[in-house]
Design an enzyme around this catalytic site. Structure first.
Site, PDB file in Angstrom:
ATOM      1  CG  ASP A   1      -1.831   1.178   1.303  1.00  0.00           C
ATOM      2  OD1 ASP A   1      -2.705   1.289   0.430  1.00  0.00           O
ATOM      3  OD2 ASP A   1      -1.675   2.000   2.225  1.00  0.00           O
TER       4      ASP A   1
ATOM      5  CD  GLU B   1      -2.224   2.764  -3.402  1.00  0.00           C
ATOM      6  OE1 GLU B   1      -3.210   3.476  -3.650  1.00  0.00           O
ATOM      7  OE2 GLU B   1      -1.926   2.406  -2.248  1.00  0.00           O
TER       8      GLU B   1
ATOM      9  CG  ASP C   1      -1.145   8.392 -14.870  1.00  0.00           C
ATOM     10  OD1 ASP C   1      -1.584   8.734 -13.753  1.00  0.00           O
ATOM     11  OD2 ASP C   1      -0.210   8.983 -15.442  1.00  0.00           O
TER      12      ASP C   1
END
Length: 586
Positions: free
Chosen positions: A244, A281, A307
Site C-alpha cells: 500500500d 501502489e 493513470d
C-alpha cells in the site's frame, strides 16, 4: 519456549504468560533485545510489560484473539496441514481479482469467501488479491487501519481461517496475493511506539509521523517489516504482496527499503522454488519502482497504474473533476497515451497537483506486465462520496467496453469484486471504531471532505453505521439475472481469449492501428486481434483497411455484428465492443 522482544528504551521488561510473570534478560548478542524462556504452546496467551506497566501485545504477534488491545496468542504454524504442494503462479500472464473478505459475503469470513472460489475459477482469473487482513478495531472495516502487521484479523477467522482459504484457493488452481500496509498503522491499538522508535518525526505522512526507515533505530524497524512480509509469503504460502502507498515510505538511505524488501523476497522465492512477487501502489509515476535493482531501481515486480484507470474512466464517463481534469481535457488521446507508454503524467504538468509530475517509462526495457491495468479498484470506488461503481452510471454496453480494454491491453489486468457482472451494490467507506471520539472524528471528517466538493452531509454515508457495510456486501443473486448474466459471460469469454491468445499476454508494447477515429470508434490491434469500441449512442461504420487476401473473423462481440464487407467497412452498433481476428487468406 523462547520469547523475544525488541524494546531498546526499556529499563526492564517482563513476560506475562498465562497469568504468570517472568523477568526477561537483555540479549547479550543483540542490542535492545530481551529474552526469556517459559512453558507455552499453540494458543498460549502472553504479553510484554515495559518498566512495570501492564502487559502489551507482542509487536510480532501472530494472533490477537481478543482484538488489537488484548494479549497475543502463540501460533504454531507446523500444526497447519497443507493438503498439497503448491508450486505457485507467476505474475506474467496473470489476471488478478481484488476482493474484501468482509463484504465478499454477508458473513464476512474466510470460510464464507472460500465457498465462492468456484465462481472465480470458472471466471478464469489466476489470483485472488485480498485486501488487508491484519487486526483492526471492531469487526468490520477496510483493513487499512490495522495495528499488528504479523497477525490475522480474528473476526475473519484468524490465522487458521486464512490457511483454510489459501488451501481452498490452491485446490481451484488460484494463487493468493495479500495487500499489506507498511506506511502507517491505525490510530487505535497501536502500541509500537511504547516498544521502540518505530516512527520518526523526521518525515510526515497523511497519517502523521512516518515509519522510521532511515532515522536512528531504523535497522530494526526495516527488519520488522521485511520479516512480516516474508512471514506472510512463507507461512501462509502466498504468491505475492500488494504494498500500500509505497510513495509514503520515506527513506533517504543509500539503499531504499523497497530494494531491500524486494531482494529478500527474491531470495525467499529462490529457497522455496516458488515465483513470488511484489506489487506496489505508487503515486509517483516513477519508473524506478519496477526497474530491476541491478539497473538502479527498487526491483518491485509490478505497480498499479492509476493513470490508465483515469484515462479509461474519463473516456467512458466524461467526468472531469479533481484528478480527472487533465485526462478529460486530452479526450481519447489520454487513453492512447497510457496504452502506448503506461504513464499519462510522465513529466507533464498536473493541474491537480499544480506542478510537473512523473517520468517516462522506457517501453523497450519495461515489460508491460509490470503495470496493472484496471477499470475499478477499492480506492477508485470506495473513495467516492457514496461508493458508486461504474455500473451506477454506465450502461452494460459501456461496461463491456471497459472490460475489452482492460483484458486486451498488454498490462496485467485486475478486476474489483463484482465488476465481472456489473454489480449494482455500492462499495462504501465503513469503520467499526470502538473509541467514540475517534468514530465521531472519522464520521465528521469524511462529511467535511465531501461537503467541500458539493455533497450534502446527509448524503455521505456514515462510516460507523452497520448499514453502510451491509450495503457494500455483494448480492450473489445478481449474476443469475440479466443484464448481469450477459456481462459475466462477456468477462469469461474475454479472459478465456486472453489465456488462449499469446498476442494478448505479449509483454511488449506493440500495437497496430492504435487510434480513435473521427467516427468515434476506438481501436487497437495486438498480433492478429483487432479490438474495437464504439462508446457512442449511435451505430458507426468504421473502415478497417483494404482486405485483399485477408480473412476477418468476429471472435467476440458484445452485440451481434457481421464481419466487415469486401471494402473493409464494419458496422458497429452503439455502446459495443468487439474483437476481430485478421489473417491472411489461403
Amino acid at each position: 519456549m523462547l520469547f523475544e522482544v525488541w524494546a531498546p528504551h526499556a529499563g526492564r521488561v517482563g513476560l506475562h504468560v498465562d497469568g504468570h510473570d517472568h523477568p526477561m534478560e537483555p540479549d547479550p548478542d543483540r542490542a535492545g533485545w530481551w529474552r526469556a524462556e517459559a512453558g507455552a504452546g499453540h494458543g498460549t496467551r502472553y504479553g510484554f510489560a515495559l518498566n512495570g506497566g501492564p502487559p502489551l501485545p507482542d509487536p510480532r504477534s501472530r494472533r490477537q484473539p481478543d482484538g488489537p488491545e488484548g494479549l497475543s496468542a502463540v501460533v504454531d504454524h507446523s500444526r497447519f496441514r497443507w493438503e498439497r504442494e503448491w508450486f505457485g503462479r507467476p505474475l506474467p500472464g496473470a489476471v488478478l481479482y481484488e476482493l474484501h473478505i468482509g463484504t465478499f459475503s454477508h458473513e464476512g469470513t474466510f470460510d464464507a469467501a472460500a465457498e465462492r472460489l468456484p465462481h472465480l475459477a470458472e471466471l478464469g482469473v489466476t489470483h485472488v488479491q485480498l485486501m488487508p487482513v491484519c487486526p483492526f478495531p471492531g469487526t468490520h472495516g477496510w483493513g487499512y487501519d490495522g495495528v499488528a502487521p504479523w497477525a490475522v484479523h480474528e473476526p475473519y477467522g484468524g490465522p487458521e481461517g486464512l490457511v483454510r482459504f489459501v488451501a481452498a484457493a490452491h485446490r481451484h488452481g488460484l494463487g493468493v496475493v495479500l495487500d499489506v500496509v507498511h506506511n502507517h498503522l491505525g490510530p487505535s491499538g497501536n502500541h509500537l511506539p511504547a516498544f521502540g522508535p518505530y516512527f520518526t518525526d523526521t518525515h510526515h505522512t497523511p497519517w502523521g509521523a512516518a515509519v522510521n526507515l532511515d532515522a536512528p533505530g531504523s535497522d530494526e524497524v526495516r527488519a520488522y517489516f521485511i520479516g512480516s512480509a516474508l512471514a506472510w509469503l512463507r507461512d501462509f504460502r502466498l504468491d505475492g504482496l500488494r504494498l500500500d502507498a509505497v510513495h509514503a515510505l520515506r527513506d533517504t538511505g543509500a539503499r531504499h527499503f523497497l530494494a531491500e524488501l524486494s531482494a529478500a523476497v527474491d531470495a525467499l522465492a529462490a529457497r522455496t522454488g516458488r515465483p513470488l512477487f511484489l506489487i506496489g501502489e505508487s503515486d509517483l509515476n516513477d519508473p524506478r519502482t519496477t526497474t530491476p535493482r541491478e539497473a538502479g531501481g527498487h526491483g518491485l515486480h509490478a505497480q498499479w497504474n492509476d493513470d490508465f484507470h483515469h484515462a479509461l474512466h474519463t473516456f467512458l464517463t466524461g467526468e472531469r473533476q479533481g484528478y480527472y481534469a487533465d485526462f478529460a481535457a486530452e479526450g481519447p488521446g489520454a487513453l492512447v497515451k497510457t496504452l502506448m507508454g503506461g504513464f499519462f503524467h510522465d513529466g507533464t504538468h498536473s493541474t491537480f497537483r499544480g506542478r510537473r509530475h512523473g517520468s517516462p517509462l522506457n517501453p523497450h526495457t519495461t515489460p508491460a506486465h509490470r503495470l496493472l491495468g484496471y477499470a475499478q479498484t477499492h480506492d477508485q470506488v470506495g473513495n467516492r462520496a457514496v461508493g458508486d461503481r461504474l455500473s451506477a452510471r454506465l450502461s452494460p454496453g459501456l461496461l463491456a467496453c471497459a472490460a475489452a480494454v482492460v483484458l486486451c491491453a498488454p498490462f496485467t489486468p485486475m478486476l474489483f469484486m463484482g465488476e465481472e457482472w456489473g454489480a449494482r451494490t455500492p462499495w462504501q467507506y465503513f469503520t467499526d471504531h470502538q473509541d467514540p471520539e475517534l468514530a465521531e472524528a472519522v464520521r465528521s471528517g469524511r462529511r467535511r471532505e465531501f461537503a467541500a466538493h458539493g455533497w450534502a452531509e446527509r448524503d455521505v454515508p456514515d462510516p460507523q453505521d452497520p448499514a453502510t457495510r451491509l450495503r457494500s456486501c455483494l448480492d450473489w443473486r445478481e449474476p443469475e439475472r440479466e443484464p448481469h448474466r450477459a456481462l459475466l459471460d462477456w468477462y469469461r469469454k474475454l479472459i478465456a481469449l486472453r489465456r488462449a491468445e499469446p498476442a494478448l499476454t505479449d509483454p511488449t508494447w506493440s500495437y497496430t492501428g492504435l487510434s480513435t477515429g473521427s467516427d468515434g470508434c476506438f481501436s487497437f490491434q495486438r498480433g492478429p486481434l483487432r479490438v474495437l469500441l464504439n462508446p457512442g449512442d449511435r451505430p458507426v461504420r468504421t473502415w478497417l483497411g483494404p482486405r485483399t487476401g485477408e480473412i476477418t473473423e468476429v471472435v467476440a462481440a458484445w452485440r451481434r455484428i457481421e464481419p466487415p464487407g469486401p471494402d473493409g467497412t464494419l458496422r458497429l452498433p452503439p455502446e459495443t465492443a468487439a474483437v476481430l481476428r485478421v489473417g491472411r487468406g489461403s
